[in-house]
Design a protein around this motif. Structure first.
Motif, mmCIF file in Angstrom:
data_model
loop_
_atom_site.group_PDB
_atom_site.id
_atom_site.type_symbol
_atom_site.label_atom_id
_atom_site.label_comp_id
_atom_site.label_asym_id
_atom_site.label_seq_id
_atom_site.Cartn_x
_atom_site.Cartn_y
_atom_site.Cartn_z
ATOM 1 N N ASN A 96 0.811 -1.214 0.000
ATOM 2 C CA ASN A 96 0.000 0.000 0.000
ATOM 3 C C ASN A 96 0.845 1.264 0.000
ATOM 4 O OD1 ASN A 96 -2.603 -1.109 -0.254
ATOM 5 N ND2 ASN A 96 -2.438 -1.850 1.861
ATOM 6 N N HIS A 97 2.029 1.197 0.597
ATOM 7 C CA HIS A 97 2.960 2.318 0.452
ATOM 8 C C HIS A 97 3.321 2.477 -1.018
ATOM 9 C CE1 HIS A 97 4.564 2.541 4.840
ATOM 10 N NE2 HIS A 97 3.616 3.426 4.620
ATOM 11 N N ALA A 98 3.561 1.327 -1.669
ATOM 12 C CA ALA A 98 3.911 1.352 -3.087
ATOM 13 C C ALA A 98 2.770 1.981 -3.880
ATOM 14 C CB ALA A 98 4.212 -0.049 -3.589
ATOM 15 N N ALA A 99 1.538 1.549 -3.571
ATOM 16 C CA ALA A 99 0.368 2.067 -4.295
ATOM 17 C C ALA A 99 0.223 3.567 -4.092
ATOM 18 C CB ALA A 99 -0.888 1.348 -3.818
ATOM 19 N N LEU A 100 0.536 4.020 -2.867
ATOM 20 C CA LEU A 100 0.329 5.424 -2.523
ATOM 21 C C LEU A 100 1.414 6.344 -3.084
ATOM 22 C CD1 LEU A 100 -1.474 7.324 -0.903
ATOM 23 C CD2 LEU A 100 -0.089 6.806 1.119
ATOM 24 N N PHE A 101 2.689 5.874 -3.032
ATOM 25 C CA PHE A 101 3.794 6.786 -3.345
ATOM 26 C C PHE A 101 4.417 6.600 -4.722
ATOM 27 C CE2 PHE A 101 3.753 6.966 1.324
ATOM 28 C CZ PHE A 101 3.777 8.337 1.506
ATOM 29 N N ALA A 102 4.215 5.431 -5.352
ATOM 30 C CA ALA A 102 4.959 5.165 -6.590
ATOM 31 C C ALA A 102 4.389 5.927 -7.776
ATOM 32 C CB ALA A 102 4.945 3.670 -6.887
ATOM 33 N N ASP A 103 5.298 6.517 -8.571
ATOM 34 C CA ASP A 103 4.902 7.029 -9.875
ATOM 35 C C ASP A 103 5.057 5.897 -10.890
ATOM 36 O OD1 ASP A 103 4.551 9.806 -9.080
ATOM 37 O OD2 ASP A 103 6.715 9.803 -8.781
ATOM 38 N N GLN A 104 6.101 5.110 -10.674
ATOM 39 C CA GLN A 104 6.378 3.963 -11.533
ATOM 40 C C GLN A 104 6.607 2.773 -10.601
ATOM 41 O OE1 GLN A 104 10.069 4.362 -13.716
ATOM 42 N NE2 GLN A 104 9.771 2.513 -14.926
ATOM 43 N N LEU A 105 6.096 1.614 -10.984
ATOM 44 C CA LEU A 105 6.216 0.455 -10.097
ATOM 45 C C LEU A 105 6.811 -0.728 -10.850
ATOM 46 C CD1 LEU A 105 3.287 -0.431 -7.696
ATOM 47 C CD2 LEU A 105 5.251 -1.864 -8.092
ATOM 48 N N LEU A 106 7.864 -1.312 -10.291
ATOM 49 C CA LEU A 106 8.457 -2.506 -10.879
ATOM 50 C C LEU A 106 8.145 -3.675 -9.960
ATOM 51 C CD1 LEU A 106 12.080 -1.188 -11.560
ATOM 52 C CD2 LEU A 106 10.242 -1.428 -13.229
ATOM 53 N N LEU A 107 7.598 -4.730 -10.510
ATOM 54 C CA LEU A 107 7.305 -5.909 -9.701
ATOM 55 C C LEU A 107 8.261 -7.010 -10.141
ATOM 56 C CD1 LEU A 107 5.366 -6.899 -7.517
ATOM 57 C CD2 LEU A 107 3.777 -7.575 -9.315
ATOM 58 N N MET A 108 9.019 -7.538 -9.169
ATOM 59 C CA MET A 108 10.044 -8.531 -9.509
ATOM 60 C C MET A 108 9.727 -9.885 -8.910
ATOM 61 S SD MET A 108 13.608 -6.457 -9.112
ATOM 62 C CE MET A 108 14.536 -7.759 -9.930
ATOM 63 N N LYS A 109 10.144 -10.929 -9.604
ATOM 64 C CA LYS A 109 10.072 -12.285 -9.066
ATOM 65 C C LYS A 109 11.199 -13.096 -9.689
ATOM 66 C CE LYS A 109 6.963 -16.325 -8.799
ATOM 67 N NZ LYS A 109 6.828 -16.573 -7.370
ATOM 68 N N ASP A 110 11.906 -13.817 -8.872
ATOM 69 C CA ASP A 110 12.980 -14.707 -9.325
ATOM 70 C C ASP A 110 13.950 -14.046 -10.304
ATOM 71 O OD1 ASP A 110 11.785 -16.646 -7.777
ATOM 72 O OD2 ASP A 110 10.619 -17.468 -9.455
ATOM 73 N N GLY A 111 14.315 -12.806 -10.015
ATOM 74 C CA GLY A 111 15.340 -12.145 -10.819
ATOM 75 C C GLY A 111 14.847 -11.494 -12.090
ATOM 76 N N SER A 112 13.545 -11.534 -12.330
ATOM 77 C CA SER A 112 13.017 -10.886 -13.530
ATOM 78 C C SER A 112 12.002 -9.827 -13.145
ATOM 79 C CB SER A 112 12.307 -11.908 -14.433
ATOM 80 O OG SER A 112 13.219 -12.910 -14.803
ATOM 81 N N VAL A 113 11.868 -8.808 -13.999
ATOM 82 C CA VAL A 113 10.816 -7.820 -13.799
ATOM 83 C C VAL A 113 9.567 -8.365 -14.470
ATOM 84 C CG1 VAL A 113 10.073 -5.468 -14.300
ATOM 85 C CG2 VAL A 113 12.448 -5.920 -13.682
ATOM 86 N N VAL A 114 8.528 -8.681 -13.677
ATOM 87 C CA VAL A 114 7.333 -9.293 -14.266
ATOM 88 C C VAL A 114 6.268 -8.244 -14.605
ATOM 89 C CG1 VAL A 114 7.673 -11.580 -13.262
ATOM 90 C CG2 VAL A 114 6.427 -9.850 -11.970
ATOM 91 N N ALA A 115 6.376 -7.052 -14.019
ATOM 92 C CA ALA A 115 5.440 -6.001 -14.381
ATOM 93 C C ALA A 115 6.106 -4.668 -14.154
ATOM 94 C CB ALA A 115 4.163 -6.098 -13.547
#
Lengths: 338, 277
Positions: free
Chosen positions: B195-214
């Protein structure tokens, strides 16, 4: 109201601190030259007294100043590098290496003409000290990076190997060699001559001159190596330079007087207690304090059981051990009781 | 500004920590990196900071390879708030902030003003003469943030800056960096709080297992399906009145408050809350 001499963090103002340290240094040097087994009357200088002063006491005091400042500055720099107040110049192997070089020299060149020259043993010690430090440094080096933790551990391992070899050599020595070795291993300024001062001054001066400009870098390292890099420090270059310069200064010191315990360990603590942890103050203050401590300890060593003499390492260990315990108890007061 | 092209990091033991990461960080934006423990967030920041060289690919900063800058030149361009921080010896808070000016050399004329300014920005002027090692966690992080600000760089890389802090201090720190981005600072922050991410991010990178998935705006990235896939955590995503996502883990809406019976791979059915603000 707070005193003009003390800053808010409970430290002595740098100007006041350094003035006091320099005054104490002068007092220590003059009194050390004045005391000894032979009583010198400054108002009626006899020829004997003059010779004792210029050929025995002055070189001894000068050597004490040089060696004390080398141990103090190197101790402060290595404690800064390792971020560990328990670091001692001996940790990087330079002291035991120098002892090994000296012991090997006495054992091999024992009664030969080479042993009689004042330069033989110091050079062997310097070579041993720098050689063992280089080995420690090479072991800790992985892909052009020196692992600080490995550096410490390799230092401990090589110290114990050197200690074992020294033990073997001393076990096989005759009485005369043993006496020389024991005195040397405990550390003593009794062999001081102008010639010995000349052989020690170059490595010590070079080592100290290379360490002094590292003060800001050592401050940055207080945040740890990663954050120091983030601040803009070339961490590997700094490490190499501190290790090399400390080895040179301590090597020069140990080769002239043997291993002297505790000076490099406790002097930086006193400097930080007085002036705070900024290495721009701690390095020069440690140089002065180390010089004071060693010159005073040597004066005590000369008069305590006169006309015989104690090795100065015995005096510094006798002062240093309890002082260290006091530090330990003092720091304990700060915590909340469990 | 800051660009990663085909970045992979493989350990000497052959384990891949980052795999073929391509991304571009927006200037003057607050980019949040999310992902489970071990997803590669810290390694990504270490590549961006020039601390480690990628095994393959390049990280470039203002058009040049990050690794081509010398340490001091790099420090004037980017600052880093590491995940765990400590100060050896009894430096005062102001002395710690002053270390932020290291890269400007011994004759740093504007240093003193920058140090006091940074202390003022984080609201830590009153701490200036206190020994750093005696500060509380919340006080210490303010001093660390002031040190990073005093460094005067245009990019700040923050590795979990809200760790171990009370909710108010977490909010203050994120709000401060949010405001600094309005003044032109580019911020990349690894966070765990969705929720901090949702509130403050202008751009959001979501990572899993060493890759950017979103990679995108929070409203695009923070979907129920995506979070379940990445975190293996059943949750609902609601919307605030302004359209910001609000993530509600499933244990809040399950009867007994436990997850054990929940299917962990396909998201359970939940009511989607509608929150107005």
């Amino acid at each position: 109201m707070r005193s003009i001499a003390r800053t808010e963090a409970g430290r002595i103002a740098p100007g006041v601190g350094f003035a006091a340290l320099l005054a104490a240094l002068c007092v220590a040097a003059v009194s050390a030259a004045a005391v000894g087994a032979y009583t010198v009357n400054v108002l009626h200088l006899t020829d004997t007294a003059r010779t004792i002063l210029t050929d025995v006491r002055f070189p001894r005091v000068v050597l004490g100043l040089l060696v004390g400042s080398a141990l103090g500055v190197s101790g402060a720099a290595l404690q800064g590098l390792f971020r560990n107040p328990l670091a001692d110049p001996g940790l990087i192997g330079v002291s035991s290496g120098a002892s090994l070089g000296a012991v090997a020299f006495v054992a091999i060149a024992g009664g030969s003409a080479l042993a009689l020259t004042a330069f033989g043993m110091p050079l062997a010690a310097l070579a041993g000290g720098l050689g063992v430090t280089l080995a420690v440094w090479r072991i800790a080096r992985v892909d052009a990076r020196v692992e600080t933790a490995t550096l410490l551990l390799a230092g401990i391992a090589l110290n114990s190997i050197a200690g074992a070899i020294i033990g073997i050599v001393t076990a096989r020595s005759d009485d005369q060699q043993l006496r020389t070795l024991t005195f040397w291993l405990m550390g003593s300024l009794s062999a001081a001559t102008w010639q010995l001062v000349a052989s020690a001054v170059l490595p010590i001066a070079l080592g100290i001159a290379a360490l002094m400009p590292m003060a800001r870098n050592l401050n940055a390292l207080a945040l740890g190596e990663r954050d120091a890099f983030h601040l803009g420090l070339d961490v590997e270059r700094c490490k190499n330079r501190v290790v090399a310069a400390s080895a040179l200064a301590v090597g020069g010191a140990v080769c002239a007087v043997g291993g002297i315990a505790f000076v490099g360990l406790i002097v930086p603590h006193i400097a930080r207690m007085l002036l705070g942890p900024d290495h721009r103050l701690v390095l020069p203050a440690s140089a002065i304090l180390g010089a004071i401590l060693l010159v005073v300890a040597d004066a005590v060593a000369r008069v305590a059981i006169a006309p015989a003499e104690l090795p100065v390492g015995v005096v510094t260990a006798l002062v240093g051990g309890p002082f260290f315990l006091w530090l330990l108890f003092r720091s304990r007061r700060e915590v909340v009781r469990a | 500004m800051l660009e990663l092209r085909g970045v992979s990091v493989v350990t000497t033991g052959g384990r891949a920590i980052l795999s073929d990461v391509d991304l571009e960080i927006e200037r003057g934006a607050l980019t949040v990196v999310l992902g489970p423990n071990g997803a590669g967030k810290t390694t990504l920041l270490r590549v961006m900071s020039g601390e480690i060289a990628p095994t393959r690919g390049t990280a470039s900063l203002e058009g040049s390879n990050v690794r081509s800058y010398g340490p001091a030149a790099l420090a004037r361009k980017r600052c880093v708030l590491s995940q765990s921080r400590s100060v050896g010896f009894a430096f005062t808070a102001r002395e710690v902030v002053a270390l932020g000016r290291y890269a400007y050399g011994a004759s740093d004329v504007e240093g003193s003003a920058k140090i006091d300014e940074a202390l003022a920005v984080v609201g830590a002027l009153d701490l200036r003469d206190r020994p750093y090692h005696l500060l509380s966690g919340g006080e210490a992080v303010k001093v660390d943030v002031a040190r990073v600000i005093a460094q005067g760089s245009s990019i700040a890389l923050l590795d979990e800056p809200t760790n171990h802090l009370d909710p108010r201090v977490q909010y203050d720190i994120l709000m401060l960096f949010h405001e600094l981005t309005k003044a032109g600072l580019t911020v990349v922050a690894a966070l765990h709080d969705l929720n901090h991410a949702a509130l403050f991010a202008d751009q959001l990178l979501l990572m899993k297992d060493g890759s950017v998935v979103a990679n995108g705006a929070p409203s695009e990235v923070l979907s129920q399906e995506m979070l379940s896939r990445v975190y293996d955590l059943p949750c609902s995503v609601a919307r605030t009145g302004s359209g910001r996502p609000l993530v509600i883990p499933a244990y809040f809406s399950s009867e007994k408050g436990v997850l054990d019976a929940q299917c962990s791979h396909s998201p359970p059915e939940h009511d989607v809350l509608l929150v107005s603000s």
